[in-house]
Design a protein around this motif. Structure first.
Motif, PDB file in Angstrom:
ATOM      1  N   ILE A  90      13.623  61.620  61.007  1.00  0.00           N
ATOM      2  CA  ILE A  90      14.714  61.959  59.628  1.00  0.00           C
ATOM      3  C   ILE A  90      14.676  62.707  59.017  1.00  0.00           C
ATOM      4  N   ASP A  91      15.272  64.366  58.636  1.00  0.00           N
ATOM      5  CA  ASP A  91      15.371  64.966  57.427  1.00  0.00           C
ATOM      6  C   ASP A  91      15.608  64.301  56.261  1.00  0.00           C
ATOM      7  N   LYS A  92      16.672  63.381  56.292  1.00  0.00           N
ATOM      8  CA  LYS A  92      17.517  62.996  54.860  1.00  0.00           C
ATOM      9  C   LYS A  92      17.412  61.666  55.406  1.00  0.00           C
ATOM     10  N   LEU A  93      17.102  60.830  54.470  1.00  0.00           N
ATOM     11  CA  LEU A  93      17.527  59.015  54.495  1.00  0.00           C
ATOM     12  C   LEU A  93      18.510  59.138  53.500  1.00  0.00           C
ATOM     13  N   ASP A  94      19.392  57.794  53.727  1.00  0.00           N
ATOM     14  CA  ASP A  94      20.436  57.483  52.815  1.00  0.00           C
ATOM     15  C   ASP A  94      19.837  56.335  51.860  1.00  0.00           C
ATOM     16  N   ASP A  95      19.595  56.113  50.909  1.00  0.00           N
ATOM     17  CA  ASP A  95      19.294  54.742  50.102  1.00  0.00           C
ATOM     18  C   ASP A  95      18.950  53.786  51.023  1.00  0.00           C
ATOM     19  N   SER A  96      19.984  53.278  51.666  1.00  0.00           N
ATOM     20  CA  SER A  96      20.448  52.081  52.664  1.00  0.00           C
ATOM     21  C   SER A  96      19.103  51.784  53.735  1.00  0.00           C
ATOM     22  N   CYS A  97      18.555  52.943  54.037  1.00  0.00           N
ATOM     23  CA  CYS A  97      17.256  52.721  55.189  1.00  0.00           C
ATOM     24  C   CYS A  97      16.317  52.152  54.222  1.00  0.00           C
TER      25      CYS A  97
END
Length: 124
Positions: free
Chosen positions: A73-80
C-alpha cells in the motif's frame, strides 16, 4: 466509463461479494463490475501488480492477505495502523490507498444497542 472492482483472497470461490456488489451496482444503475480474483498465498505481490496493470478501480482483501497487504500500500488510512491489516483498497492511477472497515463492522452492533465497551476486556 465502466469501473471494475474485485475481492481477492484464497480461497475465494465461496465469496458472496461479487453477487452482492453486482446487484447493488444494477440497482443504482452504475456502470461497474465486481469480480472474485484468486491470489494464492505467497503470490500477493504479483497479484497486486496484475491488478494495477489492468487499472482495477479498487478491491477488497480477505484471507490470507489482510496483514501482508499492508506491504504493498502506498498510503495507509489510520484504521489500518490501528488494526494492523487492510481489507479495502482504492487505486488512483497506480497509487494504492488502504483502509480497514472491519472495526466499523464490529462496533456498529454495539452502537446500535447503545452498549459501552470502554474499559471492557474481550476474549476469543
Amino acid at each position: 466509463m465502466s469501473k471494475t472492482f474485485a475481492v481477492i483472497g484464497d480461497p475465494i470461490d465461496h465469496s458472496l461479494s461479487p453477487n452482492i456488489h453486482s446487484a447493488a451496482f444494477r440497482e443504482l444503475n452504475l456502470d461497474c463490475s465486481y469480480i472474485a480474483y484468486r491470489i494464492p498465498k505467497g503470490e500477493l505481490e504479483e497479484g497486486v501488480e496484475s491488478l494495477k496493470k489492468i487499472k482495477i478501480d479498487g478491491f477488497n482483501v480477505t484471507i490470507p492477505h489482510k496483514i501482508e497487504m499492508m506491504k504493498y500500500i502506498d498510503k495507509l488510512d489510520d484504521s489500518c495502523s490501528i488494526i494492523g491489516a487492510v481489507n479495502t483498497v482504492s487505486n488512483d492511477n497506480g497509487i494504492l490507498k488502504g483502509y480497514n472497515t472491519d472495526m466499523d463492522g464490529f462496533l456498529e452492533p454495539f452502537k446500535k444497542k447503545n452498549l459501552s465497551i470502554k474499559n471492557k476486556k474481550f476474549y476469543y
